[in-house]
Scaffold this active site. Structure first.
Site, PDB file in Angstrom:
ATOM      1  N   GLY A 645       0.837  -1.187   0.000  1.00 54.41           N
ATOM      2  CA  GLY A 645       0.000   0.000   0.000  1.00 54.41           C
ATOM      3  C   GLY A 645       0.868   1.231   0.000  1.00 54.41           C
ATOM      4  N   LYS A 663       1.276   2.596  10.692  1.00 58.89           N
ATOM      5  CA  LYS A 663       1.632   2.551   9.275  1.00 58.89           C
ATOM      6  C   LYS A 663       2.434   3.790   8.933  1.00 58.89           C
ATOM      7  CE  LYS A 663      -0.268   0.671   5.594  1.00 58.89           C
ATOM      8  NZ  LYS A 663      -1.249   0.231   4.615  1.00 58.89           N
ATOM      9  N   ASP A 763      -8.872   1.184  -2.487  1.00 60.23           N
ATOM     10  CA  ASP A 763      -7.755   0.243  -2.465  1.00 60.23           C
ATOM     11  C   ASP A 763      -8.119  -1.013  -1.678  1.00 60.23           C
ATOM     12  OD1 ASP A 763      -5.270  -0.777  -3.002  1.00 60.23           O
ATOM     13  OD2 ASP A 763      -4.254   0.338  -1.418  1.00 60.23           O
TER      14      ASP A 763
END
Ligand SMILES: *[C@@H]1O[C@H](CO)[C@@H](O)[C@H](O)[C@H]1NC(C)=O
Ligand SMILES: *[C@@H]1O[C@H](CO)[C@@H](O)[C@H](O)[C@H]1NC(C)=O
Ligand SMILES: *[C@@H]1O[C@H](CO)[C@@H](O)[C@H](O)[C@H]1NC(C)=O
Ligand SMILES: *[C@@H]1O[C@H](CO)[C@@H](O)[C@H](O)[C@H]1NC(C)=O
Ligand SMILES: *[C@@H]1O[C@H](CO)[C@@H](O)[C@H](O)[C@H]1NC(C)=O
Ligand SMILES: *[C@@H]1O[C@H](CO)[C@@H](O)[C@H](O)[C@H]1NC(C)=O
Ligand SMILES: *[C@@H]1O[C@H](CO)[C@@H](O)[C@H](O)[C@H]1NC(C)=O
Length: 916
Positions: A645, A663, A763
């Site tokens: 990603g 993240k 996504d």
């Protein structure tokens, strides 16, 4: 004289009959009993189905006017026509004896379960029986053989089992018989030859054994014969040569052997012939040469032999031909070029020799060309560049020589190009920069020596194999631009020097092979190298790093780290000097925005686990930032739990004991103050998104050094990891997988229909589905694509994860919920197949799966799990069906997430207070 008397007599008799009470009452009962039988059946169906049959009301009107009901003379029901109504229930309460005049019973495409009651045999007048595409099971009732008026009997796509009852072969009036896609066993008896009126016979996708009886040659009216996907064996009877009306012959995926009936196209009407994956030997049937209506031909994966140079003719309608995996020899005929509608020509893995005829370039509709694994020689004709629709060009494993013509760079639609293992030499043409759609490029095993820097423009490249060539010098710097690259093979060349530091930013890379070069120095600290085996690193000049088999790198790397530390201390000090604002002023360009999760008393009550974090979070975002940087030791790899990603994911245990997932972004575009504000408010909205299938987002830190999101941490890990691990994939059994699909559907439904404005995820992929310890799915990264790339002009710079992005994204900027629906479809299929459905999707142009149901679910399901049974099998089948409808090219014809949830019968939840 006698004449008028006789007439009067008949007239009187007629009036008497009409007025007789017994006739009146019998007329009434017939009509009443039909109506009652229908109402009784309706009452047995579920509420939703009853609502669909709302016009079926007692005494309201004559049943002949009810929806789906038609009558003929005598006001008696002749047809019950309810296809694709979405009805649910069984056929058990349908009193067949009440319909003496029924001619057609059409209930296909509903959701009926259970078996067919044997009383169905009472429908003696029935001409058409269609129960296809339901969930019916059990044996096919013997009593069907009593319905001797039947012309059409259609039971396909159910779960019937057991052998075909012999009584079926009494139905000598049958024109159409389709038992396709059930679990029917037993063999095909010679009595089948009695059904001489049959025009369509489909027994494909069952478990039939034995051989095809020679009496099939008596079915001279046959235009369509489908026996594919069974366990049939033996030779095909030569009597099949007399099936002169044959238009479509489907016998692939069996164990047939021997020669193919040579006169199979004697009638000249054959359009589609599929015989792939059998054990046929001998030559291509001679009658195919003048079989001018051919449209689809599949002979791949047999043991056919013979010279194909002149075996085929010119076919104006031919779209698809696959002769791969046989033992054919001879030359590629230039006449293929005259098949002007040809889209796929595949003759890989045979013994073809000679050159590639430049006349091929006249078949300008060609999309796939596969001549790999033959003995083709000569050069690659530059005329191939006229094939502007070509998306797949496979010429690997031949003896092609000389340079690659620069014109190949004009094939801008290519997405796969393999020239591996030939004798090609010289430079890779600069012009390859035009191949901007390539995701797979295999040039290995040639004599190439020069790599143009323009290859860096192939931004979608995921697979690049340059191995076993004569490349030398440093590893080319253009590789750094390939930000989607996952698999890179540089082995068996003469690359030398250190591995460049830009590899540290190639986060998408998962597989690397640099063996057999002259490389030296430390390995880059990315996933691909850390997980590399010695096999893919060996035989270099002096590599070092933290991989077993390699020496640890000398202390230089320590001092580097130390230096970093110092910098960090200074940095932390400057942060400590004062407020966030002061830090911004002091550091000029560096500033920090740590958004706080607005503390919600309610949420805290509901979820004690997050209380600590909220406390810190609302106290001071800066502290959280520092806490996280500290907890991960500046994002040290030992805390790394995933990549992909937009960033890498770390597990961080905060000083409070709370564990969170962090993240860290690879990069965050720069923004001005104003954009910044909008960004923060959008992030706030996302942190307020609460749903039990969506990962809780606690907050976001934006800092010139590290920018990251903080999420709830889940034990189960990401779905792509689980599916790629044998043990974990097995533990994720069918029930759990169904639950995962439902969870993702529910979350997407919430984002689309429960949020205002709706959030398009953009996504959805297996990387973004995280499971908790109960295997409940949680989706992450929702809304991120839009946040990180808000400028729609930049959209193309992020087109979702490759292989999940809807096709329209290739040519339009319009991002709608339907893009998510497409990705959901891919994901749903991936979950039941255990791997990305890439192959099915790729072949969807040549194998119209959705149209003909021409694929075997059993074969594509994840083989690591036992084949599902009963209601689980139904659910899996349903998921497959829904998955495929989501893959529709046209976004408008894809279902909405609401429809998906309705189909799956997932209880939809907008706002979920129930935290698992
Ligand atoms: C279906 O109908 C029955 C009887 O009319 C009723 O008891 C039941 O609650 C209904 N179910 C739903 C889901 O509406
Ligand atoms: C009823 O079914 C028969 C048999 O399939 C068909 O020929 C006829 O056209 C149908 N009638 C109506 C009104 O649909
Ligand atoms: C219907 O078929 C069954 C089984 O094939 C047979 O036993 C029965 O006699 C038949 N009934 C009639 C009325 O033909
Ligand atoms: C059906 O076929 C069998 C064998 O092929 C034959 O013996 C039998 O007479 C045929 N029955 C009818 C009714 O034609
Ligand atoms: C098929 O036809 C041949 C001759 O036309 C006949 O001898 C044979 O009995 C038939 N077979 C069947 C099963 O009807
Ligand atoms: C042949 O196959 C094509 C593509 O699947 C299909 O559109 C066409 O209807 C088929 N024709 C026949 C006669 O089966
Ligand atoms: C195959 O047939 C072609 C034309 O009929 C002929 O020129 C060629 O020599 C044959 N190839 C082989 C290997 O026999």
């Amino acid at each position: 004289m006698a004449f008028p008397e006789k007439l009067t007599f008949w007239w009187v008799l007629l009036v008497a009959i009409m007025l007789s009470p017994s006739h009146v009452s019998s007329f009434m009962t017939s009509s009443n009993s039909e109506a009652n039988a229908l109402l009784e059946w309706k009452a047995s169906l579920d509420n939703q189905s009853q609502a669909l049959l709302s016009s079926w009301i007692h005494n309201s009107s004559h049943p002949c006017k009810w929806i789906g009901i038609t009558c003929k003379e005598l006001n008696s029901i002749s047809n019950i026509t309810l296809p694709d109504f979405g009805l649910r229930g069984t056929l058990n309460s349908l009193n067949f004896s009440s319909f003496p005049n029924l001619q057609a019973l059409e209930l296909g495409g509903n959701q009926f379960i259970g078996s067919i009651p044997h009383e169905i045999g009472m429908l003696k007048e029935l001409v058409l029986l269609d129960l296809s595409s339901n969930y019916l099971f059990g044996n096919i009732p013997t009593t069907l053989g009593n319905m001797t008026n039947l012309h059409y009997l259609s039971l396909y796509s159910n779960q019937f089992s057991g052998p075909i009852p012999p009584s079926i072969w009494n139905l000598v009036n049958l024109k159409g018989l389709t038992f396709y896609q059930n679990n029917i066993s037993g063999s095909i008896p010679s009595e089948i030859g009695n059904l001489t009126k049959l025009s369509m016979l489909s027994l494909g996708r069952n478990l039939l054994l034995g051989s095809v009886p020679s009496s099939i040659g008596n079915l001279t009216e046959l235009t369509y014969l489908n026996l594919c996907g069974n366990k049939l064996r033996g030779n095909l009877p030569s009597e099949m040569n007399s099936l002169r009306k044959m238009e479509s012959l489907q016998i692939g995926e069996n164990y047939f052997k021997g020669h193919f009936p040579q006169d199979i196209c004697f009638g000249g009407l054959l359009v589609n012939i599929t015989a792939h994956r059998n054990q046929f030997t001998g030559p291509i049937p001679r009658t195919l040469k003048n079989c001018s209506n051919l449209m689809r031909v599949r002979f791949e994966s047999n043991q056919l032999t013979g010279n194909v140079t002149d075996a085929f003719g010119v076919y104006q309608n031919l779209r698809y031909i696959d002769l791969s995996n046989n033992a054919l020899y001879g030359h590629l005929s230039p006449t293929w070029g005259q098949c002007r509608n040809l889209e796929s020509l595949k003759i890989s893995n045979n013994n073809l020799s000679g050159g590639i005829p430049l006349e091929l370039s006249e078949a300008t509709k060609l999309d796939q060309l596969d001549f790999s694994s033959n003995h083709l020689s000569g050069h690659i004709p530059k005329e191939l560049s006229h094939l502007s629709s070509l998306s797949e060009l496979m010429l690997d494993n031949n003896q092609l020589s000389k340079n690659i013509p620069i014109e190949i760079g004009l094939l801008t639609n290519l997405d796969q190009l393999s020239l591996a293992n030939n004798h090609l030499s010289g430079s890779i043409p600069e012009q390859f920069e035009g191949l901007t759609n390539l995701w797979k490029l295999n040039l290995s095993g040639n004599k190439f020596s020069n790599l143009p820097s323009s290859l860096g423009k192939l931004q979608y490249l995921q697979f690049l194999d340059l191995s076993a060539n004569s490349f030398s010098g440093g590893i080319p710097i253009m590789l750094r631009k390939l930000q989607q690259l996952e698999n890179l093979n540089l082995s068996h060349n003469n690359f030398s020097g250190k591995i460049p530091s830009f590899f540290d930013d190639m986060k998408s890379l998962t597989m690397i092979d640099i063996s057999h070069n002259k490389l030296e120095g430390p390995l880059p600290n990315i996933f691909a190298f850390r997980n590399a085996s010695m096999e893919t690193l060996k035989d270099n000049k002096g590599l070092c790093g933290n991989v077993s088999g390699l020496p640890i790198c000398p202390t230089r790397s320590y001092s580097l780290r130390h230096h970093k530390r110092n910098k960090w201390v200074i940095y932390a000090l400057s942060l400590g000097l004062g407020s966030v604002l002061l830090a911004i002023v002091l550091m000029g360009i560096s500033y920090i925005v740590c958004h706080r999760k607005a503390s919600q008393a309610k949420s805290q009550e509901r979820d004690g686990r997050t209380q600590n974090l909220f406390a810190i979070w609302s106290y001071d975002g800066k502290l959280v930032y520092e806490n996280i940087v500290e907890a991960t030791e500046e994002f040290d790899e030992k805390y790394l739990i995933g990549a992909g990603g937009f960033g890498s994911v770390y597990k961080a245990e905060l000083s409070t004991g709370q564990v969170v997932a962090v993240k860290k972004f690879h990069s965050v575009p720069n923004r001005n103050q104003c954009q910044q504000k909008a960004f923060v408010s959008e992030i706030r909205a996302l942190t307020e998104t609460r749903h039990h299938n969506i990962i809780k987002l606690y907050g976001f830190c934006w800092h010139s050094k590290f920018s990251f999101l903080v999420y709830e941490f889940l034990e189960g890990g990401s779905l792509d990891k689980i599916l790629s691990d044998e043990m974990q994939a097995i533990a994720l059994d069918w029930n759990k997988r169904i639950k995962v699909v439902e969870g993702v559907a529910n979350a997407s439904y919430y984002l689309h229909h429960g949020c205002s404005p709706p959030i398009v995820h953009r996504d959805i992929s297996s990387k973004n589905v995280i499971l908790d310890s109960d295997y409940e799915a949680h989706i992450s990264d929702f809304g991120m694509a839009k946040l990180l790339y808000p400028d729609s002009n930049n959209w193309t710079s992020f087109a979702g994860t490759f292989g999940y992005a809807a096709p329209e994204l290739a040519y339009t900027m319009e991002v709608t919920e339907k893009c998510d629906v497409y990705s959901f479809g891919v994901l749903a299929l991936e979950i039941i197949m255990g791997k990305h459905p890439r192959d099915l999707m790729m072949s969807s142009t040549d194998t119209p799966i959705m149209v003909t149901h021409d694929f075997d679910l059993k074969e594509v399901l994840d083989q690591r799990l036992p084949y599902p049974r009963g209601s689980i099998a139904e659910k899996v089948l349903l998921i497959a069906r829904i998955g495929f409808t989501c893959l529709n090219e046209n976004p408008r014809t894809r279902p909405s997430m609401e429809q998906v949830c309705n189909e799956l019968v997932v209880p939809k939840s907008y706002v979920s207070g129930s935290i698992p």
